[in-house]
Design an enzyme around this catalytic site. Structure first.
Site, mmCIF file in Angstrom:
data_model
loop_
_atom_site.group_PDB
_atom_site.id
_atom_site.type_symbol
_atom_site.label_atom_id
_atom_site.label_comp_id
_atom_site.label_asym_id
_atom_site.label_seq_id
_atom_site.Cartn_x
_atom_site.Cartn_y
_atom_site.Cartn_z
ATOM 1 N N HIS A 64 0.862 -1.182 0.000
ATOM 2 C CA HIS A 64 0.000 0.000 0.000
ATOM 3 C C HIS A 64 0.898 1.230 0.000
ATOM 4 O O HIS A 64 1.484 1.568 1.030
ATOM 5 C CB HIS A 64 -0.894 0.011 1.246
ATOM 6 C CG HIS A 64 -1.782 -1.184 1.363
ATOM 7 N ND1 HIS A 64 -3.092 -1.196 0.940
ATOM 8 C CD2 HIS A 64 -1.544 -2.420 1.874
ATOM 9 C CE1 HIS A 64 -3.628 -2.380 1.179
ATOM 10 N NE2 HIS A 64 -2.695 -3.151 1.741
ATOM 11 N N ARG A 66 -0.370 4.195 -0.948
ATOM 12 C CA ARG A 66 -1.309 5.234 -0.490
ATOM 13 C C ARG A 66 -1.580 6.363 -1.474
ATOM 14 O O ARG A 66 -2.478 7.169 -1.225
ATOM 15 C CB ARG A 66 -0.829 5.845 0.834
ATOM 16 C CG ARG A 66 -0.585 4.854 1.961
ATOM 17 C CD ARG A 66 -1.804 4.092 2.329
ATOM 18 N NE ARG A 66 -1.633 3.293 3.538
ATOM 19 C CZ ARG A 66 -2.423 2.282 3.881
ATOM 20 N NH1 ARG A 66 -3.431 1.938 3.090
ATOM 21 N NH2 ARG A 66 -2.218 1.627 5.007
ATOM 22 N N ASN A 96 -6.690 0.478 -2.950
ATOM 23 C CA ASN A 96 -7.519 1.206 -1.981
ATOM 24 C C ASN A 96 -6.981 2.609 -1.707
ATOM 25 O O ASN A 96 -6.746 3.009 -0.577
ATOM 26 C CB ASN A 96 -7.649 0.417 -0.673
ATOM 27 C CG ASN A 96 -6.326 0.264 0.069
ATOM 28 O OD1 ASN A 96 -5.271 0.154 -0.565
ATOM 29 N ND2 ASN A 96 -6.384 0.240 1.385
ATOM 30 N N HIS A 182 -9.078 -10.385 -0.977
ATOM 31 C CA HIS A 182 -8.817 -10.422 0.465
ATOM 32 C C HIS A 182 -10.016 -11.135 1.096
ATOM 33 O O HIS A 182 -11.120 -10.603 1.089
ATOM 34 C CB HIS A 182 -8.723 -9.019 1.050
ATOM 35 C CG HIS A 182 -7.508 -8.261 0.626
ATOM 36 N ND1 HIS A 182 -7.096 -8.191 -0.676
ATOM 37 C CD2 HIS A 182 -6.629 -7.511 1.339
ATOM 38 C CE1 HIS A 182 -6.008 -7.436 -0.748
ATOM 39 N NE2 HIS A 182 -5.705 -7.022 0.461
ATOM 40 N N HIS A 232 -2.746 -12.752 1.643
ATOM 41 C CA HIS A 232 -2.385 -12.895 3.063
ATOM 42 C C HIS A 232 -3.246 -13.878 3.876
ATOM 43 O O HIS A 232 -3.995 -13.488 4.755
ATOM 44 C CB HIS A 232 -2.319 -11.547 3.760
ATOM 45 C CG HIS A 232 -3.517 -10.649 3.661
ATOM 46 N ND1 HIS A 232 -4.819 -11.083 3.601
ATOM 47 C CD2 HIS A 232 -3.579 -9.294 3.640
ATOM 48 C CE1 HIS A 232 -5.629 -10.049 3.548
ATOM 49 N NE2 HIS A 232 -4.905 -8.952 3.563
ATOM 50 N N ASN A 279 -4.928 -6.664 9.723
ATOM 51 C CA ASN A 279 -5.970 -7.467 9.089
ATOM 52 C C ASN A 279 -5.345 -8.326 7.994
ATOM 53 O O ASN A 279 -4.671 -7.770 7.112
ATOM 54 C CB ASN A 279 -7.040 -6.571 8.464
ATOM 55 C CG ASN A 279 -7.819 -5.793 9.487
ATOM 56 O OD1 ASN A 279 -7.959 -6.217 10.625
ATOM 57 N ND2 ASN A 279 -8.319 -4.633 9.113
ATOM 58 N N ASP A 306 2.271 -7.004 2.603
ATOM 59 C CA ASP A 306 1.090 -6.191 2.951
ATOM 60 C C ASP A 306 1.542 -4.896 3.637
ATOM 61 O O ASP A 306 0.953 -4.452 4.629
ATOM 62 C CB ASP A 306 0.117 -6.969 3.834
ATOM 63 C CG ASP A 306 -1.235 -6.255 4.008
ATOM 64 O OD1 ASP A 306 -1.520 -5.312 3.250
ATOM 65 O OD2 ASP A 306 -1.992 -6.638 4.915
#
Length: 426
Positions: A64, A66, A96, A182, A232, A279, A306
């Site tokens: 990520h 961002r 995301n 996921h 994951h 998570n 992750d």
């Protein structure tokens, strides 16, 4: 032009099944030759790799960074620098962002940012559904045509509508792109689906249904005869479901595990006495041992970090996840390779060769003609994790203070040395 001669290292290339002492000649950004005692003209830069291991550049298929929209947590520049320092030459970003990567214009925007800011190779996943809202499929045909996009994922949530997920699996086959879900039921989505027609519902606590969603998505993939890469995994039962699917052979099923799910369990406590939040959550010691066994047996194909940077304020507000690209190799060498759980070659297979193969990336090998994406490693160099020295903006690392054995010394992308002696060069 990016010509190098790497001398005297121990070369490990799982794809060509080569392992031994050799020199590597790099010319025009590609690997020209791998052979003992290569000589070249005096103008070529020589890197002395005596007593070092040389591997194909690491590939992380789950990060990520961002950007766009959440650059205060991380951006492409800082994320790519962090990845390079950890030995990664290629990463695949999750979609995301804000707004999400769910349309060709968003892919174009992301590509512009990557070309402007990144010092490594950065690809991305695109959303399965628009806005990751599980209401309407994205234009999978258009997204799959873009060479920047390597997979489809709604990131931290499964697609809760069965019909939509089944259709996505069918379209992924038609357009030759992999689905990478996921399999986790977040509180946000559990609340969202209460009154949503056609939604998959399972009783119980959030994040307790990884295996159920994995089985569902495996079933849809097998029906479509497609490709599925499950992100994951963290539960022993999920591993069993994947093993059964691989034995059936009705679809191409692969999976990944994170370093923290390989090494940490839910007995871990931070300085405040709390279990660090990520998570999927940290699981039981039994699940951790299952992940290690699955890695050693080959059921688990990939190790992915992750990498999920957050600010301290975000963490206090309940954000979850760990940063991981700068520590992954050192942690895994220390805890899995030096302890004999897996070999160095097996580690490089999971961190380079397999992600290249699964996500169809031109990398993961040191064979002649391949891009000169190379990681040079000192397996015995001792160092201590210090989050304050990270290139990443994130400091949310569960391995802070760990004493490790094994560190990246150099990272080379297309023949350009971007990390040398553990320091960023650009």
């Amino acid at each position: 032009m990016n010509d190098l001669l790497i001398k005297g290292g121990y070369v490990v290339d799982p794809v060509s099944d080569f392992e031994g002492y050799a020199d590597i000649l790099v010319k025009d950004g590609k690997i020209e030759a791998v052979s003992p005692n290569i000589t070249t003209n005096p103008s070529v830069r020589i890197i002395d790799a005596t007593n070092k291991h040389i591997a194909p550049g690491l590939i992380d298929c789950h990060v990520h960074f961002r950007e766009p929209g959440l650059e205060y947590k991380e951006d492409i520049r800082t994320g790519s620098r962090a990845a390079a320092k950890g030995g990664y030459t290629t990463v695949i970003c999750e979609p995301n962002t804000n707004p999400p990567i769910d349309s060709p214009p968003m892919v174009d925007l992301l590509t512009e940012r990557i070309l402007e800011k990144s010092i490594i190779k950065v690809f991305a996943k695109a959303c399965i559904t628009k806005g990751s809202l599980s209401e309407e499929l994205t234009d999978i045909a258009a997204l799959a045509k873009n060479t920047r996009i390597k997979a489809l994922s709604d990131d931290g949530n499964p697609v809760f509508n069965d019909a939509l997920m089944r259709k996505a699996c069918e379209l992924s086959v038609q357009h030759a792109i992999i689905i990478s879900p996921h399999c986790e039921d977040s509180p946000f989505y559990l609340n969202k689906i209460k009154d949503l027609p056609g939604a998959t519902r399972f009783p119980g606590e959030p994040y307790s249904h990884e295996t159920d969603f994995a089985r569902r998505d495996i079933r849809f993939t097998e029906q479509a005869k497609g490709r599925l890469h499950i992100s994951h995994i963290s539960l022993k039962d999920t591993l069993a479901a994947i093993q059964q699917a691989k034995e059936r052979g009705m679809g191409k099923i692969t999976c990944e595990v994170t370093p923290h799910h390989l090494l940490l369990d839910n007995s871990l406590r931070d300085k405040d006495g709390n279990t660090p939040r990520t998570n999927p959550p940290l699981r039981s010691r039994m699940d951790v041992e299952a992940m290690q066994n699955g890695l050693a047996s080959g059921i688990i194909d990939v190790i992915a970090t992750d990498h999920a940077p957050h600010t301290e304020d975000d963490l206090k507000k309940g954000a979850t996840g760990f940063v991981g690209v700068e520590t992954a190799l050192g942690v895994l060498l220390t805890k899995l390779v030096h302890t004999g759980i897996i070999t160095f070659k097996e580690l490089i297979t999971k961190m380079s060769a397999n992600p290249a193969r699964i996500f169809q990336i031109n990398g993961g090998s040191l064979a002649a003609g391949m891009p000169a994406d190379i990681t040079i490693i000192d397996k015995n160099k001792e160092w201590t994790v210090d989050v304050n020295a990270f290139e990443s903006k994130g400091r949310n690392c569960p391995f802070h203070g760990w004493k490790l054995k094994g560190q990246v010394l150099a990272t080379i992308v297309n023949g350009k040395v971007i990390v040398d002696n553990c320091k960023i060069q650009c």
